[in-house]
Design a protein around this motif. Structure first.
Motif, PDB file in Angstrom:
ATOM      1  N   LYS A 145     134.140   6.596 144.744  1.00 36.54           N
ATOM      2  CA  LYS A 145     133.818   7.669 145.130  1.00 36.54           C
ATOM      3  C   LYS A 145     132.443   8.124 144.043  1.00 36.54           C
ATOM      4  O   LYS A 145     131.742   8.813 144.161  1.00 36.54           O
ATOM      5  N   PHE A 146     132.812   7.622 142.980  1.00 33.70           N
ATOM      6  CA  PHE A 146     132.043   7.853 141.552  1.00 33.70           C
ATOM      7  C   PHE A 146     130.735   7.298 141.635  1.00 33.70           C
ATOM      8  O   PHE A 146     130.782   5.952 141.973  1.00 33.70           O
ATOM      9  N   TRP A 147     129.489   7.858 141.702  1.00 34.27           N
ATOM     10  CA  TRP A 147     128.286   7.430 141.761  1.00 34.27           C
ATOM     11  C   TRP A 147     128.131   6.483 142.807  1.00 34.27           C
ATOM     12  O   TRP A 147     127.516   5.316 142.750  1.00 34.27           O
ATOM     13  N   SER A 148     128.514   7.075 143.944  1.00 35.31           N
ATOM     14  CA  SER A 148     128.362   6.355 145.290  1.00 35.31           C
ATOM     15  C   SER A 148     127.281   6.942 146.136  1.00 35.31           C
ATOM     16  O   SER A 148     126.961   6.368 147.560  1.00 35.31           O
ATOM     17  N   LYS A 149     126.740   8.104 145.915  1.00 35.68           N
ATOM     18  CA  LYS A 149     125.553   8.687 146.863  1.00 35.68           C
ATOM     19  C   LYS A 149     124.279   8.171 146.263  1.00 35.68           C
ATOM     20  O   LYS A 149     124.035   8.042 145.088  1.00 35.68           O
ATOM     21  N   ASN A 150     123.317   8.471 147.213  1.00 38.19           N
ATOM     22  CA  ASN A 150     121.989   8.298 147.028  1.00 38.19           C
ATOM     23  C   ASN A 150     121.206   9.859 146.904  1.00 38.19           C
ATOM     24  O   ASN A 150     121.772  10.749 147.762  1.00 38.19           O
ATOM     25  N   ASP A 151     120.391  10.083 146.242  1.00 36.74           N
ATOM     26  CA  ASP A 151     119.545  11.208 146.317  1.00 36.74           C
ATOM     27  C   ASP A 151     118.354  11.024 147.310  1.00 36.74           C
ATOM     28  O   ASP A 151     117.521  10.119 146.761  1.00 36.74           O
ATOM     29  N   SER A 152     117.970  11.867 148.006  1.00 43.46           N
ATOM     30  CA  SER A 152     117.006  11.649 149.026  1.00 43.46           C
ATOM     31  C   SER A 152     115.634  11.541 148.378  1.00 43.46           C
ATOM     32  O   SER A 152     114.819  10.932 148.661  1.00 43.46           O
ATOM     33  N   VAL A 153     115.401  12.701 147.384  1.00 46.54           N
ATOM     34  CA  VAL A 153     114.263  12.852 146.566  1.00 46.54           C
ATOM     35  C   VAL A 153     113.806  11.548 145.974  1.00 46.54           C
ATOM     36  O   VAL A 153     112.834  10.754 145.923  1.00 46.54           O
ATOM     37  N   TYR A 154     114.731  10.875 145.167  1.00 51.54           N
ATOM     38  CA  TYR A 154     114.732   9.666 144.442  1.00 51.54           C
ATOM     39  C   TYR A 154     114.433   8.560 145.223  1.00 51.54           C
ATOM     40  O   TYR A 154     113.581   7.540 145.281  1.00 51.54           O
ATOM     41  N   GLU A 155     115.422   8.487 146.241  1.00 49.99           N
ATOM     42  CA  GLU A 155     115.321   7.301 147.395  1.00 49.99           C
ATOM     43  C   GLU A 155     113.934   7.020 147.839  1.00 49.99           C
ATOM     44  O   GLU A 155     113.264   6.051 147.942  1.00 49.99           O
ATOM     45  N   ARG A 156     113.345   8.221 148.408  1.00 52.54           N
ATOM     46  CA  ARG A 156     112.096   8.132 148.788  1.00 52.54           C
ATOM     47  C   ARG A 156     110.948   7.515 147.619  1.00 52.54           C
ATOM     48  O   ARG A 156     109.706   7.056 148.430  1.00 52.54           O
ATOM     49  N   GLU A 157     111.230   7.834 146.519  1.00 52.45           N
ATOM     50  CA  GLU A 157     110.317   7.240 145.570  1.00 52.45           C
ATOM     51  C   GLU A 157     110.734   5.849 145.118  1.00 52.45           C
ATOM     52  O   GLU A 157     110.312   4.999 144.283  1.00 52.45           O
ATOM     53  N   GLY A 158     111.772   5.125 145.904  1.00 55.55           N
ATOM     54  CA  GLY A 158     112.050   3.884 145.870  1.00 55.55           C
ATOM     55  C   GLY A 158     113.173   3.608 144.511  1.00 55.55           C
ATOM     56  O   GLY A 158     113.633   2.494 144.053  1.00 55.55           O
ATOM     57  N   ILE A 159     113.849   4.797 144.249  1.00 49.02           N
ATOM     58  CA  ILE A 159     114.854   4.700 143.194  1.00 49.02           C
ATOM     59  C   ILE A 159     116.399   4.742 143.878  1.00 49.02           C
ATOM     60  O   ILE A 159     116.623   6.175 144.222  1.00 49.02           O
ATOM     61  N   LYS A 160     116.945   3.889 144.100  1.00 51.85           N
ATOM     62  CA  LYS A 160     118.347   3.857 144.759  1.00 51.85           C
ATOM     63  C   LYS A 160     119.346   3.780 143.760  1.00 51.85           C
ATOM     64  O   LYS A 160     119.227   3.379 142.744  1.00 51.85           O
ATOM     65  N   ASN A 161     120.620   4.269 143.982  1.00 50.77           N
ATOM     66  CA  ASN A 161     121.742   4.297 143.169  1.00 50.77           C
ATOM     67  C   ASN A 161     122.412   2.853 143.427  1.00 50.77           C
ATOM     68  O   ASN A 161     122.812   2.415 144.311  1.00 50.77           O
ATOM     69  N   GLU A 162     122.326   2.041 142.246  1.00 51.72           N
ATOM     70  CA  GLU A 162     122.742   0.919 141.978  1.00 51.72           C
ATOM     71  C   GLU A 162     124.031   0.488 141.488  1.00 51.72           C
ATOM     72  O   GLU A 162     124.499  -0.546 140.984  1.00 51.72           O
ATOM     73  N   ALA A 163     124.949   1.536 141.311  1.00 52.78           N
ATOM     74  CA  ALA A 163     126.174   1.483 140.633  1.00 52.78           C
ATOM     75  C   ALA A 163     126.961   0.255 140.835  1.00 52.78           C
ATOM     76  O   ALA A 163     127.720  -0.082 140.072  1.00 52.78           O
ATOM     77  N   GLU A 164     127.098  -0.135 142.048  1.00 48.56           N
ATOM     78  CA  GLU A 164     127.993  -1.074 142.644  1.00 48.56           C
ATOM     79  C   GLU A 164     127.575  -2.491 141.793  1.00 48.56           C
ATOM     80  O   GLU A 164     128.486  -3.186 141.604  1.00 48.56           O
ATOM     81  N   LYS A 165     126.551  -2.469 141.293  1.00 51.87           N
ATOM     82  CA  LYS A 165     126.070  -3.792 140.256  1.00 51.87           C
ATOM     83  C   LYS A 165     126.748  -3.708 138.925  1.00 51.87           C
ATOM     84  O   LYS A 165     127.343  -4.764 138.560  1.00 51.87           O
ATOM     85  N   ILE A 166     127.638  -2.671 138.431  1.00 53.47           N
ATOM     86  CA  ILE A 166     127.879  -2.680 137.256  1.00 53.47           C
ATOM     87  C   ILE A 166     129.477  -2.331 137.353  1.00 53.47           C
ATOM     88  O   ILE A 166     130.354  -2.360 136.356  1.00 53.47           O
ATOM     89  N   LYS A 167     129.965  -1.963 138.692  1.00 53.63           N
ATOM     90  CA  LYS A 167     131.377  -1.677 138.757  1.00 53.63           C
ATOM     91  C   LYS A 167     132.164  -2.996 138.822  1.00 53.63           C
ATOM     92  O   LYS A 167     131.904  -3.938 139.515  1.00 53.63           O
ATOM     93  N   ILE A 168     133.556  -3.046 138.237  1.00 52.61           N
ATOM     94  CA  ILE A 168     134.278  -3.943 138.207  1.00 52.61           C
ATOM     95  C   ILE A 168     135.361  -3.902 139.367  1.00 52.61           C
ATOM     96  O   ILE A 168     136.258  -3.031 139.269  1.00 52.61           O
ATOM     97  N   ASN A 169     135.418  -4.711 140.187  1.00 52.54           N
ATOM     98  CA  ASN A 169     136.486  -4.662 141.417  1.00 52.54           C
ATOM     99  C   ASN A 169     137.652  -5.246 141.043  1.00 52.54           C
ATOM    100  O   ASN A 169     137.847  -6.358 140.225  1.00 52.54           O
TER     101      ASN A 169
END
Length: 169
Positions: A145-169
Motif C-alpha cells: 500500500k506504501f508508494w502505490s498511488k499515482n498522482d494525476s497532475v504528475y502522471e499527465r506530465e509523464g511522471i509515474k510512480n515506479e516504486a514497484e521497481k525497488i520493492k523487494i518481494n
C-alpha cells in the motif's frame, strides 16, 4: 560487469529516516544511499552530479502536494544526460509522506506512529526514533500500500510512480 549502485534523493530528513528503515531494518526496498535533496524545489547542480558513481540508478522520492512538476522534469532531464546515471526511478508520495504512512499503516494520522502531539513534533520525533521498524510493524505496515498511488497532475506530465521497481518481494 560494473557494480550497480542505487541513490535515493528524498525531500527531507523524515523521508530519509523512512527510506533508511525500509531498506536497512526491514529489507523491503533495494539498498542504496539516501541523500536529502528536494527535486520539487531545487535543480541538480554539476557539483552534485559529479558525486554520482558510474552505473547508478537514481531514485527520486518526492511529495506531490504542491503540484509543481517543472523542476522535477528538469532534474529528470539533467539525470538522463549524466553519463553515470543508468536509470531514473520516480516515486510519487501522494500527497506526502504522512498520507503514505496513513494509507499503509493502521493509523488515522502520522503522529500516531511516534505518539507526537502535532505534525511539527512528528517531523522532529520521526527523525529521532530508534525503533521505527518496530513502530511500523506494530501498526501493520503494508509495503504493497506504501508508494502505490499515482498522482494525476504528475502522471499527465509523464511522471509515474515506479516504486514497484525497488520493492523487494
Amino acid at each position: 560487469m560494473a557494480t550497480k549502485h542505487y541513490l535515493y534523493y528524498v525531500e527531507g530528513e523524515d523521508d530519509k529516516k523512512v527510506v533508511d528503515t525500509l531498506k536497512k531494518d526491514m529489507k523491503l526496498i533495494i539498498p542504496g544511499i539516501a541523500r536529502v535533496f528536494n527535486v520539487v524545489e531545487n535543480v541538480l547542480t554539476n557539483s552534485r552530479l559529479i558525486t554520482i558513481k558510474e552505473n547508478t540508478t537514481v531514485i527520486l522520492v518526492f511529495d506531490t502536494d504542491t503540484g509543481k512538476v517543472d523542476k522535477v522534469k528538469k532534474n529528470i532531464e539533467i539525470l538522463k544526460n549524466s553519463s553515470n546515471v543508468k536509470e531514473i526511478i520516480c516515486i510519487t508520495q501522494v500527497k506526502n509522506l504522512e498520507e503514505e504512512l496513513v494509507r499503509s499503516c493502521n493509523i488515522k494520522s502520522a503522529q500516531e506512529l511516534t505518539s507526537s502531539k502535532s505534525l511539527k513534533n512528528y517531523k522532529r520525533d520521526i527523525k529521532n526514533i530508534t525503533n521505527l521498524d518496530k513502530k511500523l510493524k506494530e501498526h501493520n505496515f503494508d509495503i504493497e500500500k506504501f508508494w502505490s498511488k499515482n498522482d494525476s497532475v504528475y502522471e499527465r506530465e509523464g511522471i509515474k510512480n515506479e516504486a514497484e521497481k525497488i520493492k523487494i518481494n
